[in-house]
Design a protein around this motif. Structure first.
Motif, PDB file in Angstrom:
ATOM      1  N   LYS A   1      39.586  32.409  39.953  1.00  0.00           N
ATOM      2  CA  LYS A   1      39.065  31.430  40.910  1.00  0.00           C
ATOM      3  C   LYS A   1      38.221  32.167  41.944  1.00  0.00           C
ATOM      4  O   LYS A   1      38.216  33.397  41.991  1.00  0.00           O
ATOM      5  CB  LYS A   1      40.206  30.672  41.571  1.00  0.00           C
ATOM      6  CG  LYS A   1      41.201  31.560  42.305  1.00  0.00           C
ATOM      7  CD  LYS A   1      42.438  30.787  42.703  1.00  0.00           C
ATOM      8  CE  LYS A   1      43.518  31.667  43.282  1.00  0.00           C
ATOM      9  NZ  LYS A   1      44.089  32.670  42.418  1.00  0.00           N
ATOM     10  N   TYR A   2      37.539  31.384  42.767  1.00  0.00           N
ATOM     11  CA  TYR A   2      36.720  31.991  43.812  1.00  0.00           C
ATOM     12  C   TYR A   2      37.599  32.672  44.856  1.00  0.00           C
ATOM     13  O   TYR A   2      38.651  32.167  45.233  1.00  0.00           O
ATOM     14  CB  TYR A   2      35.849  30.940  44.516  1.00  0.00           C
ATOM     15  CG  TYR A   2      35.159  31.520  45.722  1.00  0.00           C
ATOM     16  CD1 TYR A   2      34.020  32.298  45.581  1.00  0.00           C
ATOM     17  CD2 TYR A   2      35.697  31.348  47.000  1.00  0.00           C
ATOM     18  CE1 TYR A   2      33.411  32.875  46.676  1.00  0.00           C
ATOM     19  CE2 TYR A   2      35.094  31.918  48.103  1.00  0.00           C
ATOM     20  CZ  TYR A   2      33.963  32.687  47.942  1.00  0.00           C
ATOM     21  OH  TYR A   2      33.376  33.266  49.036  1.00  0.00           O
ATOM     22  N   GLY A   3      37.136  33.810  45.316  1.00  0.00           N
ATOM     23  CA  GLY A   3      37.721  34.510  46.451  1.00  0.00           C
ATOM     24  C   GLY A   3      36.611  35.288  47.132  1.00  0.00           C
ATOM     25  O   GLY A   3      35.667  35.725  46.468  1.00  0.00           O
ATOM     26  N   PRO A   4      36.663  35.479  48.433  1.00  0.00           N
ATOM     27  CA  PRO A   4      35.568  36.142  49.152  1.00  0.00           C
ATOM     28  C   PRO A   4      35.343  37.598  48.735  1.00  0.00           C
ATOM     29  O   PRO A   4      34.247  38.122  48.864  1.00  0.00           O
ATOM     30  CB  PRO A   4      35.962  36.031  50.620  1.00  0.00           C
ATOM     31  CG  PRO A   4      37.435  35.790  50.606  1.00  0.00           C
ATOM     32  CD  PRO A   4      37.746  35.080  49.318  1.00  0.00           C
TER      33      PRO A   4
ATOM     34  N   LYS B   1      45.147  38.676  42.414  1.00  0.00           N
ATOM     35  CA  LYS B   1      45.098  37.231  42.669  1.00  0.00           C
ATOM     36  C   LYS B   1      44.121  36.510  41.750  1.00  0.00           C
ATOM     37  O   LYS B   1      43.958  35.292  41.866  1.00  0.00           O
ATOM     38  CB  LYS B   1      44.681  36.970  44.126  1.00  0.00           C
ATOM     39  CG  LYS B   1      45.691  37.416  45.153  1.00  0.00           C
ATOM     40  CD  LYS B   1      45.189  37.056  46.543  1.00  0.00           C
ATOM     41  CE  LYS B   1      46.180  37.420  47.616  1.00  0.00           C
ATOM     42  NZ  LYS B   1      45.694  37.042  48.948  1.00  0.00           N
ATOM     43  N   LEU B   2      43.459  37.267  40.863  1.00  0.00           N
ATOM     44  CA  LEU B   2      42.427  36.710  39.976  1.00  0.00           C
ATOM     45  C   LEU B   2      41.363  35.960  40.776  1.00  0.00           C
ATOM     46  O   LEU B   2      41.009  34.826  40.487  1.00  0.00           O
ATOM     47  CB  LEU B   2      43.038  35.805  38.898  1.00  0.00           C
ATOM     48  CG  LEU B   2      44.002  36.453  37.911  1.00  0.00           C
ATOM     49  CD1 LEU B   2      44.514  35.419  36.923  1.00  0.00           C
ATOM     50  CD2 LEU B   2      43.355  37.614  37.195  1.00  0.00           C
ATOM     51  N   GLU B   3      40.851  36.658  41.805  1.00  0.00           N
ATOM     52  CA  GLU B   3      39.796  36.091  42.649  1.00  0.00           C
ATOM     53  C   GLU B   3      38.535  36.931  42.515  1.00  0.00           C
ATOM     54  O   GLU B   3      38.600  38.163  42.442  1.00  0.00           O
ATOM     55  CB  GLU B   3      40.236  36.048  44.112  1.00  0.00           C
ATOM     56  CG  GLU B   3      41.369  35.080  44.354  1.00  0.00           C
ATOM     57  CD  GLU B   3      41.811  35.033  45.807  1.00  0.00           C
ATOM     58  OE1 GLU B   3      42.514  34.072  46.160  1.00  0.00           O
ATOM     59  OE2 GLU B   3      41.470  35.949  46.585  1.00  0.00           O
ATOM     60  N   HIS B   4      37.394  36.238  42.492  1.00  0.00           N
ATOM     61  CA  HIS B   4      36.106  36.912  42.333  1.00  0.00           C
ATOM     62  C   HIS B   4      35.061  36.185  43.184  1.00  0.00           C
ATOM     63  O   HIS B   4      34.982  34.959  43.139  1.00  0.00           O
ATOM     64  CB  HIS B   4      35.696  36.880  40.855  1.00  0.00           C
ATOM     65  CG  HIS B   4      34.670  37.887  40.485  1.00  0.00           C
ATOM     66  ND1 HIS B   4      33.400  37.884  41.001  1.00  0.00           N
ATOM     67  CD2 HIS B   4      34.735  38.935  39.641  1.00  0.00           C
ATOM     68  CE1 HIS B   4      32.719  38.890  40.482  1.00  0.00           C
ATOM     69  NE2 HIS B   4      33.498  39.551  39.655  1.00  0.00           N
ATOM     70  N   PRO B   5      34.248  36.930  43.940  1.00  0.00           N
ATOM     71  CA  PRO B   5      33.267  36.281  44.806  1.00  0.00           C
ATOM     72  C   PRO B   5      32.100  35.627  44.052  1.00  0.00           C
ATOM     73  O   PRO B   5      31.353  34.854  44.643  1.00  0.00           O
ATOM     74  CB  PRO B   5      32.767  37.426  45.698  1.00  0.00           C
ATOM     75  CG  PRO B   5      33.023  38.665  44.908  1.00  0.00           C
ATOM     76  CD  PRO B   5      34.262  38.381  44.111  1.00  0.00           C
TER      77      PRO B   5
END
Length: 122
Positions: free
Chosen positions: A74-77, A83-87
């Motif tokens: 998912k989106y992350g800054p 957390k499987l986050e990517h900007p």
């Protein structure tokens, strides 16, 4: 001249992307540090370009986006593997110019290598 395989080109393109860096300042993993799913995603992008030479950078980003989201990202800054986050999990038109350029580079270099590619038989 010997033929270049999809995995070899995928590694080369990943290395170019790594050298360009991330817009959030974080380091991109080396090819050796990547998991199989990321290596497979790179090969899928090259195969998609090989199947359709009219593919755009936006279409390539959307393919990447679809794969990442299907894997739970998912989106992350900032990039966060835990957390499987990517900007870059945003629409192509919202990407920073530097990130759009990476998709353009993948398209250009894959097309450049097209005559020298050894594609897997289906």
């Amino acid at each position: 001249m010997r033929k270049v395989t999809v995995p070899e080109l995928a590694e080369a393109l990943h290395t170019v992307t790594r050298l360009l860096g991330r817009t959030d300042g974080q380091t991109i993993s080396t090819w050796a540090e990547l998991g199989n799913e990321d290596r497979l995603r790179s090969a899928m992008a090259i195969n998609a370009i090989m199947r359709d030479s009219t593919r755009t950078a936006e279409e390539l980003h959307n393919l990447w986006l679809q794969i990442k989201v299907s894997m739970g990202w998912k989106y992350g800054p900032v990039y966060n593997l835990g957390k499987l986050e990517h900007p870059c999990i945003i629409s192509f038109d919202r990407l920073p110019t530097e990130e759009k350029l990476k998709d353009e580079i993948w398209l250009f270099l894959t097309e450049l290598f097209r005559p020298y590619m050894q594609l897997e038989e289906k």
